[in-house]
Design an enzyme around this catalytic site. Sequence first.
Site, PDB file in Angstrom:
ATOM      1  CE  LYS A 114      -4.482   0.864   0.320  1.00 15.44           C
ATOM      2  NZ  LYS A 114      -5.546  -0.075  -0.111  1.00 15.44           N
TER       3      LYS A 114
HETATM    4  N1  GLU Z   1      -7.247   0.146  -3.234  1.00 17.71           N
HETATM    5  C1  GLU Z   1      -8.018  -1.010  -3.542  1.00 17.71           C
HETATM    6  C2  GLU Z   1      -8.100  -1.923  -2.334  1.00 17.71           C
HETATM    7  O1  GLU Z   1      -7.909  -1.507  -1.220  1.00 17.71           O
HETATM    8  C3  GLU Z   1      -7.560  -1.712  -4.810  1.00 17.71           C
HETATM    9  C4  GLU Z   1      -6.171  -2.227  -4.818  1.00 17.71           C
HETATM   10  C5  GLU Z   1      -5.714  -2.754  -6.174  1.00 17.71           C
HETATM   11  O2  GLU Z   1      -6.520  -2.859  -7.074  1.00 17.71           O
HETATM   12  O3  GLU Z   1      -4.540  -3.079  -6.281  1.00 17.71           O
HETATM   13  O4  GLU Z   1      -8.423  -3.079  -2.450  1.00 17.71           O
END
Ligand code: GLU
Length: 424
Positions: A114
Amino acid sequence: MLYKEPAPIKDRENPFESMMSRFNIAAEILGLDEEVYNVLKTPTRQVIVNVPVTMDDGKVRVFEGYRVIHSTILGPSKGGVRFAPDVFLDEVKALAAWMTWKCAVVDIPYGGAKGGVICDPFSMSAGEMERLTRAYTQALVDTFGPDQDIPAPDMGTGPREMAWLMDEYSRMKGSTIHAVVTGKPLVLGGSLGRVEATGRGVMVSAMAAMDKLGMDPAKSTAVIQGFGNVGAWAAKLMSERGVKILGVSDVSGAYWNDNGIDIEEAIEYKNNNKGRLEGYENAEKISNDELLVSKVDVLVPAAVEDVITIKNVDQIQARLIVEGANGPTSYKADNIINEKGIMVVPDILANSGGVTVSYFEWVQNRMGFKWTLDRVNERAERIMNESFERVYAASQKYNVPMRIAAYIVAIDKVAMTYKYRGGF
Ligand code: GLU
């Protein structure tokens, strides 16, 4: 002197603790060995960057940003980038770990990561956002990569930012590399169905859970806390399945209508009102706190972490909670939820439709071939339903709530893969 964004005030519960407390319970039930436990309890890599950006007034501001790689055991790490004024490292660490578990629950070949940048996207111009996104990408060019670490949108970012990120990365590498990021605009290698994918997955999970509980969607009511991309799509698709959405909310407050909110109309209002529901009239204005404890069948928290806490959990009246957001329930509230007999479809299952379609986008980019919307939706729905059944079966087998069952499924998969790979 260079102006630096102030550090966020950390008066919130710690999402990393929330993640760890569930991880610990599942690890104990699984009898996870110590080596694997130690590998998984801390992120593999945490990068902190400070990026200078020229603002529209000519002054240079330094923004603090993060990229946390929690695990690469299942494959290249995957996860969004959050732009928010109050984002902090322990939050990004928790969100990165949740990505590891999420990818494992839906059985896609990714680890978890993240990113975050402390900034206020709502008060920045498009030019400032572009320069910030490009500067953040430059700082992390050695971390990102289509086989290494693949970012995506999260709160405060969307297809526009992903386009800048892809472009900046490609410029630095000297060729167009679509697969370095997902959630891109369609014309730039994005996938059909990606924008609505998380909300669609929330709807699919809600339908699967209602089926288990013997609830008829057409006779059920729901509230959606958070009306951003995830909440608005979940509301729209659930209402199309017959669920009456009695209330919705965003940072401006909550909006209630006994006859059901007209979701199409609320979305149109929001789109014409800078993304906010502020001033929405075909509803009674109530507070966000009231919305969470209102008398409905289904509660969908689809905004930020820690909105269901020991402060309000006693008053929650819904029978089913479907977590569109990451970490909306503090671990301290878990026991009371379980005592009350509320079923929770946990975040790492309920909102995994987004990363599932991100995976499809990456696959399409690498094949150089575009799938139809039907193919994307059908495959995503199948994965969501199969994952739901896997988690449900684990909850029966181990006699635990769905949340712990989801962690068990995820940790088991990652631990088994670790064993086969023979560690590092
Ligand atoms: N931000 C989204 C999540 O928390 C998508 C992450 C992604 O598609 O890599 O799942």
